[in-house]
Design a protein around this motif. Structure first.
Motif: not given
Ligand code: S3P
Length: 169
Positions: A11, A34, A117, A119
């Protein structure tokens, strides 16, 4: 050049940003796994994890990747955990070129702290917890990532360098 290029890595390693630039450079279509999962499920990744759990997410991830292997001229940004589940590393290596974008735990931590983002695997972690978490998980995942056809250092990595690597091989 292979008809499918898979970008893999932890990531925050920059797979999507590099992937979309690389696709433009070599005239391939860009796919972000994703995003495809989110579109298909009509749900965000955090919601999928919350409502269905990680196991279901991994199953959907597998199905999307297998489906992508029937299409051509694609650069695919994979999720950070994809190569480590459901034999996907073998499937990718059998169906295209895999490129591991390698960064140190410290560099990944710094990038993830700045990322907007959401996560689920790292949600709510302090900076110190995050570094420990990355170091541990990256240690396990390297076993899979290192099976990539190409391993490139992620810091200051240029699209041109990636394109040359693929064209020259
Ligand atoms: C995950 C990485 C995420 C996403 C999901 C799980 C992982 O993708 O697939 O949150 O297991 O490392 P990015 O690598 O694009 O953040």
């Amino acid at each position: 050049m292979d008809t499918r290029i898979f970008l893999i890595g932890f990531m925050g390693s920059g797979k999507s940003t590099l992937g979309s630039k690389l696709a433009r450079r070599i005239g391939y279509q860009f796919m972000d796994m994703d995003h495809l999962i989110e579109e298909t499920a009509e749900m965000s990744i955090p919601t999928i994890f919350n409502e269905h759990g990680e196991e279901v997410f991994r199953k959907w991830e597998h199905d999307i990747l297998v489906e992508l292997c029937s299409r051509e001229q694609l650069v695919i940004a994979t999720g950070g955990g994809a190569p480590c589940h459901s034999q996907l590393m073998d499937i990718m290596n059998a169906n295209g070129s895999t490129i591991y974008i390698q960064l140190s735990p410290e560099a990944l931590k710094n990038r993830l702290i700045r990322s907007r983002t959401e996560r689920p695997l790292i949600k709510g972690k302090s900076e110190a917890e995050l570094l420990d978490f990355i170091t541990g998980l990256l240690g396990q995942r390297e076993l899979f990532y290192s099976q990539a056809k190409y391993i490139v250092k992620g810091v200051n990595l240029q699209t041109e360098e990636l394109a040359r690597l693929l064209v020259d091989s």
